[in-house]
Design an enzyme around this catalytic site. Structure first.
Site, PDB file in Angstrom:
ATOM      1  N   GLU A 179      -9.496   4.935 -53.488  1.00 54.48           N
ATOM      2  CA  GLU A 179     -10.280   5.367 -52.310  1.00 54.48           C
ATOM      3  C   GLU A 179      -9.749   4.689 -51.049  1.00 54.48           C
ATOM      4  OE1 GLU A 179     -12.497   7.156 -50.968  1.00 54.48           O
ATOM      5  OE2 GLU A 179     -14.362   7.303 -52.075  1.00 54.48           O
ATOM      6  N   ASP A 180      -9.928   5.334 -49.910  1.00 54.29           N
ATOM      7  CA  ASP A 180      -9.544   4.716 -48.646  1.00 54.29           C
ATOM      8  C   ASP A 180     -10.533   3.627 -48.246  1.00 54.29           C
ATOM      9  OD1 ASP A 180     -11.572   6.582 -48.221  1.00 54.29           O
ATOM     10  OD2 ASP A 180     -10.640   7.530 -46.476  1.00 54.29           O
ATOM     11  N   ASP A 189     -18.007   2.899 -47.721  1.00 52.13           N
ATOM     12  CA  ASP A 189     -18.923   2.628 -46.610  1.00 52.13           C
ATOM     13  C   ASP A 189     -20.352   2.652 -47.172  1.00 52.13           C
ATOM     14  OD1 ASP A 189     -20.153   2.407 -44.152  1.00 52.13           O
ATOM     15  OD2 ASP A 189     -19.614   4.397 -43.446  1.00 52.13           O
ATOM     16  N   PHE A 209     -16.030   2.226 -36.491  1.00 54.43           N
ATOM     17  CA  PHE A 209     -15.374   3.428 -37.001  1.00 54.43           C
ATOM     18  C   PHE A 209     -13.866   3.251 -36.862  1.00 54.43           C
ATOM     19  CE2 PHE A 209     -13.895   7.706 -37.436  1.00 54.43           C
ATOM     20  CZ  PHE A 209     -14.706   8.192 -38.446  1.00 54.43           C
ATOM     21  N   ARG A 240      -4.731  10.399 -38.862  1.00 55.60           N
ATOM     22  CA  ARG A 240      -4.414   9.890 -40.211  1.00 55.60           C
ATOM     23  C   ARG A 240      -3.013   9.299 -40.251  1.00 55.60           C
ATOM     24  NH1 ARG A 240      -8.352  11.968 -43.771  1.00 55.60           N
ATOM     25  NH2 ARG A 240      -9.122  14.043 -43.256  1.00 55.60           N
TER      26      ARG A 240
HETATM   27  P1  IMP Z   1     -19.229   6.668 -48.136  1.00 60.32           P
HETATM   28  O1  IMP Z   1     -19.798   7.685 -49.063  1.00 60.32           O
HETATM   29  O2  IMP Z   1     -20.090   6.419 -46.938  1.00 60.32           O
HETATM   30  O3  IMP Z   1     -18.825   5.387 -48.807  1.00 60.32           O
HETATM   31  O4  IMP Z   1     -18.010   7.378 -47.486  1.00 60.32           O
HETATM   32  C1  IMP Z   1     -16.739   7.137 -47.751  1.00 60.32           C
HETATM   33  C2  IMP Z   1     -15.917   8.125 -46.960  1.00 60.32           C
HETATM   34  O5  IMP Z   1     -16.357   8.213 -45.591  1.00 60.32           O
HETATM   35  C3  IMP Z   1     -14.529   7.589 -46.918  1.00 60.32           C
HETATM   36  O6  IMP Z   1     -13.778   8.021 -48.043  1.00 60.32           O
HETATM   37  C4  IMP Z   1     -14.030   8.102 -45.601  1.00 60.32           C
HETATM   38  O7  IMP Z   1     -13.473   9.377 -45.767  1.00 60.32           O
HETATM   39  C5  IMP Z   1     -15.272   8.193 -44.734  1.00 60.32           C
HETATM   40  N1  IMP Z   1     -15.371   7.018 -43.847  1.00 60.32           N
HETATM   41  C6  IMP Z   1     -16.216   5.973 -43.917  1.00 60.32           C
HETATM   42  N2  IMP Z   1     -16.013   5.094 -42.918  1.00 60.32           N
HETATM   43  C7  IMP Z   1     -14.984   5.590 -42.199  1.00 60.32           C
HETATM   44  C8  IMP Z   1     -14.272   5.128 -41.022  1.00 60.32           C
HETATM   45  O8  IMP Z   1     -14.518   4.055 -40.448  1.00 60.32           O
HETATM   46  N3  IMP Z   1     -13.271   5.928 -40.584  1.00 60.32           N
HETATM   47  C9  IMP Z   1     -12.935   7.096 -41.173  1.00 60.32           C
HETATM   48  N4  IMP Z   1     -13.553   7.557 -42.279  1.00 60.32           N
HETATM   49  C10 IMP Z   1     -14.568   6.811 -42.788  1.00 60.32           C
END
Ligand code: IMP
Length: 188
Positions: free
Chosen positions: A106-107, A110, A159, A172
């Site tokens: 995963e990137d 959050d 962000f 990206r």
């Molecule tokens: P989660 O379900 O909130 O953990 O979301 C994870 C996804 O939200 C990541 O795989 C990202 O694609 C996106 N995301 C969360 N924070 C950021 C950020 O700071 N920049 C860009 N994408 C984010």
């Protein structure tokens, strides 16, 4: 509109350099090698945000026995008001994960909803094991208790764009990670 966003990216501070990212990738690859001790792994990169990270991690794993697949999801975050988000599968795996050791890549984690969804999905398909790694961990808005097994870098509460992370599908390709300067009236 585009210029305003470009300005917010340009004026946002650099949070992680290419060197920070490369060092994190090397650390994760070393930990994975040590933990799996030569057993074949199926790496599952989560599109699109993890595409650069997955590519660099593959390369850092060098001659380690690895097969690679990608999965794509859409996360609909409904804001920071506690109302929750939804995750939808956009592209499934090509390779059956049954009987394999899965390493989800995963990137960023959050709120944790995307990782939770993917772990539940993959664990229901008869793998030998499922672990996850995330280049970035944002600990501030977690809505569950999920945590990646391997984390590269602890991210600030901001962000971020670059190295796979987008804002409205852009940025990206920036090779490092920057903060998107908050807009005066709204923060994404
Ligand atoms: P989660 O379900 O909130 O953990 O979301 C994870 C996804 O939200 C990541 O795989 C990202 O694609 C996106 N995301 C969360 N924070 C950021 C950020 O700071 N920049 C860009 N994408 C984010």
């Amino acid at each position: 509109m585009t210029n305003a966003i470009d300005g917010r990216v340009a004026s946002g501070k650099q949070v992680f350099t290419e060197g920070d990212i490369a060092a994190a990738v090397v650390r994760i690859a070393a930990a994975v090698r040590a933990d799996y001790a030569g057993e074949e792994l199926m790496m599952v990169g989560v599109l699109k945000g993890a595409v650069l990270f997955a590519g660099d991690l593959m390369r850092a794993l060098g001659d380690y026995p690895l097969i690679v697949d990608f999965i794509a999801v859409n996360s609909y975050n409904t804001g920071r008001d506690g109302s929750g988000g939804q995750v939808r599968l956009l592209k499934d795996l090509d390779i059956d994960p049954a009987g394999r050791h899965i390493l989800l890549v995963e990137d960023i984690v959050d709120e944790g909803l995307t990782l939770e969804y993917l772990l539940t999905n993959l664990r229901s398909r008869g793998p030998l094991s499922v672990r996850s790694c995330a280049l970035l961990n944002k600990a501030y808005h977690r809505k569950n208790s999920v945590a990646a097994d391997y984390v590269g870098l602890e991210a600030p509460d901001a962000f971020l764009v670059g190295y796979g992370l987008d804002f409205q599908e852009r940025f990206r390709n920036i090779p490092h990670i920057r903060q998107l300067q908050p807009a005066r009236s709204s923060v994404p």
